[in-house]
Structures are given as C-alpha cells and as structure tokens.
Design an enzyme around this catalytic site. Structure first.
Site, mmCIF file in Angstrom:
data_model
loop_
_atom_site.group_PDB
_atom_site.id
_atom_site.type_symbol
_atom_site.label_atom_id
_atom_site.label_comp_id
_atom_site.label_asym_id
_atom_site.label_seq_id
_atom_site.Cartn_x
_atom_site.Cartn_y
_atom_site.Cartn_z
ATOM 1 N N ARG A 16 -68.343 -67.055 73.327
ATOM 2 C CA ARG A 16 -69.716 -66.787 72.886
ATOM 3 C C ARG A 16 -70.244 -67.863 71.939
ATOM 4 O O ARG A 16 -71.450 -67.939 71.705
ATOM 5 C CB ARG A 16 -69.799 -65.407 72.224
ATOM 6 C CG ARG A 16 -69.837 -64.261 73.227
ATOM 7 C CD ARG A 16 -69.970 -62.926 72.533
ATOM 8 N NE ARG A 16 -68.699 -62.475 71.981
ATOM 9 C CZ ARG A 16 -68.552 -61.403 71.203
ATOM 10 N NH1 ARG A 16 -69.614 -60.689 70.860
ATOM 11 N NH2 ARG A 16 -67.355 -61.057 70.764
ATOM 12 N N LYS A 23 -63.165 -71.753 68.471
ATOM 13 C CA LYS A 23 -63.908 -70.919 67.527
ATOM 14 C C LYS A 23 -63.419 -71.041 66.097
ATOM 15 O O LYS A 23 -64.210 -71.276 65.175
ATOM 16 C CB LYS A 23 -63.860 -69.452 67.969
ATOM 17 C CG LYS A 23 -64.622 -68.530 67.018
ATOM 18 C CD LYS A 23 -64.737 -67.123 67.555
ATOM 19 C CE LYS A 23 -63.448 -66.371 67.515
ATOM 20 N NZ LYS A 23 -63.643 -64.924 67.794
ATOM 21 N N GLN A 73 -49.581 -67.958 72.065
ATOM 22 C CA GLN A 73 -49.989 -66.911 72.994
ATOM 23 C C GLN A 73 -50.586 -67.616 74.213
ATOM 24 O O GLN A 73 -51.755 -68.002 74.203
ATOM 25 C CB GLN A 73 -51.008 -65.962 72.357
ATOM 26 C CG GLN A 73 -51.355 -64.773 73.247
ATOM 27 C CD GLN A 73 -52.488 -63.918 72.679
ATOM 28 O OE1 GLN A 73 -53.305 -64.396 71.892
ATOM 29 N NE2 GLN A 73 -52.539 -62.658 73.084
ATOM 30 N N ARG A 333 -72.294 -96.666 50.496
ATOM 31 C CA ARG A 333 -71.474 -96.486 51.693
ATOM 32 C C ARG A 333 -69.991 -96.450 51.331
ATOM 33 O O ARG A 333 -69.609 -96.763 50.205
ATOM 34 C CB ARG A 333 -71.791 -97.596 52.696
ATOM 35 C CG ARG A 333 -73.192 -97.449 53.303
ATOM 36 C CD ARG A 333 -73.593 -98.654 54.113
ATOM 37 N NE ARG A 333 -72.657 -98.907 55.203
ATOM 38 C CZ ARG A 333 -72.717 -100.004 55.973
ATOM 39 N NH1 ARG A 333 -73.658 -100.928 55.760
ATOM 40 N NH2 ARG A 333 -71.843 -100.184 56.940
ATOM 41 N N ARG A 440 -82.817 -124.457 47.572
ATOM 42 C CA ARG A 440 -84.035 -124.122 48.310
ATOM 43 C C ARG A 440 -84.765 -125.420 48.621
ATOM 44 O O ARG A 440 -84.614 -126.424 47.911
ATOM 45 C CB ARG A 440 -84.924 -123.173 47.514
ATOM 46 C CG ARG A 440 -85.328 -123.667 46.148
ATOM 47 C CD ARG A 440 -85.916 -122.549 45.307
ATOM 48 N NE ARG A 440 -86.360 -123.024 44.010
ATOM 49 C CZ ARG A 440 -86.469 -122.283 42.923
ATOM 50 N NH1 ARG A 440 -86.153 -121.006 42.976
ATOM 51 N NH2 ARG A 440 -86.903 -122.791 41.793
#
Length: 457
Positions: A16, A23, A73, A333, A440
């Site tokens: 279900r 489950k 089982q 992170r 730069r």
C-alpha cells in the site's frame, strides 16, 4: 526481573506504500521506521533482539547492522508465522518476549517498559498493549472479564453490536512468557479466509489453557500508529515532529513556529538557541548554545559552535565554528571546515574548503578546494578557479591576505602570508608573502570611438 527478549516484525513489503523502498525503511523525521523501533527497544534491559526480515532483507540488515539478530521469513504467511521464525534463537529460553511491529515508529521505550512491568506484576502468560480511541472501527476489541483480565479479542467484523461499542482496541504489541509463546505457536492454525497464521490466535490458545492474559492500556494511542500507506506516513512524521520539537523546547531551545520547523530526531541543540520558521535540520547535526538558525535554512549533518548565526542559507556535512555569521543566501557544501569568527556573506558558496579564524568572504564569491588562513579578506566576486575540466586543484591563501574584488585565483596556486591581490586580477602564479600582485590588462581609452563608428543614434 525476568530475562527479556524482543521480536520485531519487519518482513512485509508494504504494497500500500506503492514504493520501491520497503515499508519499514521509509524514514520518519530522518530515520527509518524500523530503526526508531530498534532504538527504543535497545533502551530497555533486553538480552536479545530478533528482527524478522523478508522483503528487502539485505537492506534492513544493512540499516540495523549489529543492533539485532535476524530471522528470515521467506513467505509472508501471517504474524504468528513470522514470530515462529525466531524459534531457533529463542524458543528454549526462559523469560519474557515483547513482540512489536517495525512499522510503529512512534512507540516509546517508556511505554514498553510499563508493558513489561505490568506483565510481570500479574504473572501473566500474555499481555496485550491496548489503547482507547474515539472511533475504533476496524480494530480488534478487547473484551475483559469482571476482574479486568482479558477474556478475548474480537475482530471488528466478528463483533456484536454491544462489542462494537467497546473502544479499547488491540494495538498489535504484546508481551508473552517466552516458552508459552513458542509452544502456543505450534498450535496456531491457518484455517481462515486468508490462509495465514495470526498472532492474536495465541491469546485464544492460552485462554483455553486457563492461563492469565491481561492488558496494559497506553494513554497515547498515537504511539501505536502503524504506518501502512503514505497518508499514515505523513501523520507519523507530523506526530514525531511535534514530539521532537517539544523535547527541544523543554530543554531550553526557542522554536518560534514549531508547526513550520522540521528537526530530525538525531539533532542536538544547545540552550538559548533560537530556531526561526521554515528551518530544516537533518541527520546527526549538533548546534551549540545561543545560536540563531533561520528563517528558511537547511542544515544537514553539520557541527555548529556556540553563538553562530545562519540566516536563509544551506549547509551540508561541514564543521562550522563559534561566533560565525553565515548568510543570507550562502551555500556551505560538504567537507568544509569553517573556524571561529568567520563571516560568509550573501551569495557565497563554499565547497571543500578550510576557513581560518576571523576570515571573511562577504558577498558573491565561490571558494572551492581551498585552504584559507586566518584574518583573510576575500573581496566581492572572487573565485578560486579549481577545475580544469578533468581534475580539481588546491588554492592556498595564507594568513592576513587581502583579495581584491573580482579576482580569479587559478589553481594550483598559493597566495603568501600578508600579500595583496589587486581587484580584477587573474592570478596564475604563486604570490610571495607581503607582495602586491596585479594581473590585469593595461587600460586603454580610445578617444572619440563612439562618434567614429557611429555607435550612438
């Protein structure tokens, strides 16, 4: 006190649930249902725990590890058949056995301890955990005699009108004299519509033998809630969340809006910490005292020191020190280690990085695969360029470094102690300590460029 044993029924697939996940492995507040049950059982003075497994046996064993013994089982032929599988481990033992379902994550150790004590006090062969509910439709009714002992259990479909008025129901948790249980199991029949062997039939067998069968009534029916579908799973989650939040509040934590705060059961939070709405705290997270967490913050598997603030941010599997200020809108992170008195500001992402004491990345930066020393200032828009498309490389920023805005540090690279990196630089070589590095292009102004090429209308 008698020897105590536990049998946990966890063999069913749970059709279900309509899920690929078995489950009892569905989580409630961050922990699989069956793990909740085993953890509570383990709080008792239990000699042996045997979990009956079937569907998803290997996954259940992997989850519980050495916290239980296991019996398989192979065919699911009913609850009595399931308990019978533990016979090779338990049937020759003297003592009391509790049988509890692995899909009842809300059951508490205190309730099971009371069930044991009631059973022992009455010298019963069986004791049923019962509860009273307003609408007992569908549940087996407990029929008591004048002395208060259990006469029988009547299933709803078999109950008379008078019996259906009884609102004390069977929860499916039992204590048994261990030898009496396994002897009775040999006599349980599957002569019913489903062709299965049912554990409540043991009660009838013991009654016919003239044995004492009693019942212990829990005051909280919600503890005994069995989860068979997603609706019940959501209800169990809601109830566990209420229980968890109340525990923290009674321990000195302020939760501003408990109905909209989601804290897993393994989380530890220090006194005078304030948790704001929309916060989700997962796993084995530890949060210190006098912190402020949230609103709208997600933390998973983190250690957070005292007096740290995390606002509208996300942090995963990392260590965060004391007096740290994170957010808003920061992302920590996994495998990051943030020391004390660090500031991680808005829209900053930290990944697998070490941040030394007192360092700052106040806004709009990505720091990944890096070792950042103490008292470092990382300017707005700075990036550790850690990935060449195949491999990740390390950036080292030593103590006291100043990184100007909009800088790219192309790893592997080391910025020496006390150095300065000019704004707008792309650093591809190591920078010596106390140096100023400028990387730069020279500025060139083209006079009258717009008019010459008629770029303006």
């Amino acid at each position: 006190m008698h020897n105590r044993y536990a049998v946990i029924l966890a063999a069913g697939q749970g059709t279900r649930m309509k899920s690929k996940l078995y489950k009892v492995l569905h989580p409630v507040c961050g922990k699989p249902m069956v793990q909740h049950v085993v953890d509570q059982v383990r709080k008792l003075n239990i000699q042996e725990v045997v979990t009956i497994i079937g569907h998803g046996a290997e996954l259940v064993q992997a989850q519980l590890g050495d916290g239980s013994l296991y019996a398989l089982q192979e065919q699911q032929l009913g609850t009595a058949h399931a308990v019978r599988q533990a016979g090779s481990m338990l049937e020759e033992k003297e003592g009391v056995t509790i049988v509890v379902c692995g899909d009842t994550p809300l059951i508490k150790a205190e309730t099971m301890e009371s069930l044991f004590k009631h059973h022992e006090e009455f010298a019963a062969k069986a004791t049923i955990l019962t509860a009273r509910i307003a609408d007992p439709t569908g549940y087996g009714r407990i029929i008591r005699n004048e002395g208060g002992l259990v006469e029988k259990i009547v299933e709803h479909k078999d109950a008379s009108e008078a019996e259906r008025e009884i609102n004390e129901i069977n929860t499916g948790t039992y204590c048994f004299d261990n030898r009496a249980l396994f002897e009775a199991l040999r006599n349980v029949s599957n002569d019913n519509v489903q062709g299965e062997y049912y554990l409540p039939d043991v009660i009838e067998i013991l009654k016919k033998q003239g044995e004492i069968v009693t019942a212990f009534q829990t005051t909280e029916f919600t503890e005994t809630l069995g989860v068979n579908d997603r609706v019940a799973l959501a209800e169990a989650e809601r109830l566990m969340r209420i229980r968890t939040n109340e525990l923290h509040m009674r321990n000195g934590v302020t939760i501003v809006d408990p109905q909209n705060t989601y804290i897993d059961t393994e989380v530890e939070i220090g006194q005078d910490t304030v948790i704001y709405p929309g916060t989700i705290i997962k796993g084995k997270t530890t949060i210190g005292e006098e912190c402020q967490i949230g609103p709208n913050t997600e933390i998973e598997e983190c250690e957070i020191g005292n007096k740290t603030v995390v606002r509208q941010s996300a942090a995963y599997k990392s260590s965060i020190g004391a007096h740290v200020n994170i957010g808003p809108f920061a992302h920590i992170r996994p495998e990051s280690k943030i020391s004390n008195e660090v500031k991680i500001g808005n829209f900053v992402e930290i990944k697998k990085a070490v941040f030394g004491t007192g360092s700052k990345a106040s806004h709009l930066s990505y720091i990944g695969d890096a070792e950042v020393g103490s008292d470092v200032n990382i300017g707005c828009g700075s990036i550790t360029v850690n990935y060449d498309g195949k491999n990740k490389f390390l950036t080292k920023i030593e103590d006291g470094v100043f990184i100007g805005c909009n800088s790219n540090l192309v790893a592997p690279v080391t910025i020496g102690k006390g150095a300065y990196v000019a704004a707008g630089s792309t650093i591809t070589k190591d920078v010596p300590g106390d140096a100023l590095s400028i990387a730069r292009a020279k500025q060139v102004n083209k006079e009258n460029y717009v008019q010459k090429f008629n770029l303006k209308k």
